[in-house]
Design a protein around this motif. Structure first.
Motif, mmCIF file in Angstrom:
data_model
loop_
_atom_site.group_PDB
_atom_site.id
_atom_site.type_symbol
_atom_site.label_atom_id
_atom_site.label_comp_id
_atom_site.label_asym_id
_atom_site.label_seq_id
_atom_site.Cartn_x
_atom_site.Cartn_y
_atom_site.Cartn_z
ATOM 1 N N GLY A 5 11.559 -20.365 2.742
ATOM 2 C CA GLY A 5 12.692 -19.816 3.499
ATOM 3 C C GLY A 5 12.463 -18.345 3.842
ATOM 4 O O GLY A 5 12.678 -17.911 4.979
ATOM 5 N N PHE A 6 12.014 -17.574 2.833
ATOM 6 C CA PHE A 6 11.719 -16.151 3.081
ATOM 7 C C PHE A 6 10.588 -15.993 4.091
ATOM 8 O O PHE A 6 10.615 -15.079 4.924
ATOM 9 N N LEU A 25 12.060 -16.672 7.521
ATOM 10 C CA LEU A 25 12.920 -15.544 7.905
ATOM 11 C C LEU A 25 12.082 -14.319 8.285
ATOM 12 O O LEU A 25 12.382 -13.619 9.255
ATOM 13 N N SER A 26 11.038 -14.098 7.489
ATOM 14 C CA SER A 26 10.174 -12.942 7.759
ATOM 15 C C SER A 26 9.495 -13.071 9.121
ATOM 16 O O SER A 26 9.447 -12.112 9.904
ATOM 17 N N THR A 36 10.429 -14.929 11.717
ATOM 18 C CA THR A 36 11.378 -14.896 12.843
ATOM 19 C C THR A 36 11.949 -13.507 13.085
ATOM 20 O O THR A 36 12.396 -13.201 14.188
ATOM 21 N N SER A 37 11.939 -12.658 12.048
ATOM 22 C CA SER A 37 12.499 -11.311 12.226
ATOM 23 C C SER A 37 11.482 -10.331 12.820
ATOM 24 O O SER A 37 11.858 -9.247 13.259
ATOM 25 N N SER A 93 10.636 -19.744 18.535
ATOM 26 C CA SER A 93 11.887 -19.026 18.287
ATOM 27 C C SER A 93 11.806 -17.653 18.947
ATOM 28 O O SER A 93 11.019 -16.809 18.491
#
Length: 492
Positions: free
Chosen positions: A434-435, A438-439, A441-442, A455
């Motif tokens: 998950g991290f 998230l990393s 995609t950010s 994305s």
């Protein structure tokens, strides 16, 4: 009247002070000034012709000796005072009154000529460079094999040779207060987005650093997230890859004394694509591309999965394999997390040793070291033979990723996954995944999403992202052509 005189006097004094300050910062390039600038430099060559009042200064090992001897030295020897003016009026002599320009020209390998109060720059650069060789870190099976070298002009010619367009624009920068490296920024006008070009120009102009030696150092100064483990700007030693990035509308950069180039913006998928994908049939290229994506997840999760299963989730092991697994771990005194970390650390040591040693010795160290240490550690009861298989597959998968920089980042991340698996089992792996998502995609690269076109979602571009669709179905028409067509339609 008195006020007017004061004002005139004050302005005159201010102008004089300003001029004096400017002269101190950039004094006139006289022989004594340049000699003082390069004092204690034993490698500089000084030559004098006292009968005609000419003095020369140059670095002998940086000039084209034969050409300088033929065009300059032999002719100066025969000059008399009356012929000097017409001799220096030729186009190969450039008059300069800028002290910094003369110092930089001398450092670049030119001959500086002083005659009375005039200073001339004679172009004589002849730096020894490595020949164009095959790419060492990004080998391919099909396609061109030439690679960049340390000469920026050679690298520029390799790109120009492939992109024969007047729309290819080149910007020049000097980076490094002491090293003064030349950097060329290349983009195709009307194809690259102008706001991205401006953003990169702004970042280049704001670099404040004393010394820089390679493109891989430079990109760390212009990335948005320098603390992230993932590279956000793509680097390569292949001119064919950089040329393709240009035609995709990206911006590329070349730097003197570096055999690498960079392209921006970059996405995660740039680091897992290879020129071989396009040189082979589309089905082969697509399957290999999918294998590489699987290799990324295997590298990150496989050893962590072993730790998770042997620590918390024995029920996930098939019944027939369970006795073998239990037997292999029965003599190991360490918990799975310590066992895995020891083996991963050993693999990294072997890989680093193999990379630093000469090619043949490095290969021997890798093979012999892997076999000997693996067998010995199993016999000594330090690790289980099943873990050896997991670690070996994980290491091999990391080498499937074409980009060395991304491959190194992935290998570091897997240590985090192993720790999470050792403490929380499958839940830890899920949290780490998950991290990771998230990393990714950010992140952005030159204000462009790192996971584009997944994305944000752009399904029309997936044909050249997850797979490599047939070339005839890809959008090969450039924006320039589209603009011309649209312009013609509007005229009608």
């Amino acid at each position: 009247m008195l006020k007017l005189l004061k004002k005139i006097f004050f302005n005159d004094l201010q102008a004089k002070n300003s001029k004096n300050k400017e002269n101190k910062k950039n004094p006139k390039p006289t022989y004594s000034h340049i000699e003082e600038e390069f004092s204690k430099c034993a490698d500089i060559t000084k030559k004098e012709y006292p009968q005609i009042h000419i003095q020369l200064m140059y670095f002998e090992y940086m000039i084209a000796k034969d050409m300088v001897e033929k065009v300059l030295f032999s002719k100066i020897d025969k000059l008399n005072e009356e012929e000097i003016e017409s001799f220096f009026s030729h186009s190969q002599f450039k008059i300069s009154s800028d002290g910094k320009e003369v110092v930089n020209a001398l450092l670049a390998g030119n001959v500086i000529i002083f005659h009375q109060d005039q200073t001339y720059i004679f172009a004589a650069i002849n730096l020894q460079t490595r020949a164009i060789q095959t790419a060492e870190s990004e080998t391919i099976i099909t396609g061109s094999h030439d690679a960049f070298n340390e000469d920026i002009n050679t690298n520029l010619s390799l790109v120009r040779r492939r992109v024969k367009s007047s729309k290819l624009k080149v910007l020049k920068y000097s980076i490094g207060k002491i090293t003064k490296n030349t950097v060329y920024i290349l983009y195709i006008e009307d194809l690259a987005k102008q706001d991205l070009v401006n953003e990169l120009k702004n970042r280049m102009e704001n670099i404040k650093i004393d010394a820089i030696y390679d493109v891989n150092m430079l990109v760390q100064l212009i990335e948005e997230y320098p603390t992230s483990p993932f590279p956000q700007i793509f680097t390569t030693e292949r001119p064919d890859v950089m040329s393709s990035k240009l035609t995709e509308g990206k911006i590329i950069g070349l730097m003197s004394n570096s055999p690498y180039a960079f392209s921006a913006p970059a996405t995660f998928f740039d680091f897992v694509h290879s020129p071989d994908d396009y040189n082979q049939r589309w089905l082969t290229g697509s399957l290999i591309r999918i294998f590489r994506l699987f290799a990324f997840f295997i590298t990150v999760t496989l050893t962590a999965l072993y730790v998770s299963i042997t620590t918390f989730h024995y029920a996930m092991v098939p019944e027939l394999l369970l006795p073998t697994l239990v037997k292999s771990r029965s003599n190991v005194p360490f918990p799975p997390i310590i066992e895995a970390l020891i083996m991963e650390f050993t693999i990294e040591l072997l890989r680093e040793a193999g990379a630093r040693l000469p090619t043949k010795v490095g290969q021997t160290i890798g093979i012999v070291g892997g076999i000997v240490i693996g067998s010995a550690s199993v016999e000594a009861g330090i690790t289980s033979n099943i873990l050896i298989i997991f670690v070996a597959v994980s290491a091999i998968s990391s080498f499937v990723i074409p980009s060395y920089v991304m491959s190194s980042s992935v290998r570091i991340i897997r240590f985090g996954f192993i720790l999470m698996a050792g403490f929380l089992g499958n839940l830890g792996i899920s949290i780490a995944l998950g991290f990771l998502v998230l990393s990714l995609t950010s992140l952005t690269s030159l204000k462009t999403p790192y996971l584009w076109p997944i994305s944000p979602t752009h399904p029309s571009n997936w044909l050249d992202t997850l797979i490599r669709a047939p070339l005839s179905t890809l959008n090969n028409e450039s924006n320039i052509s589209k603009k011309k067509k649209n312009s013609n339609k509007n005229k009608r």
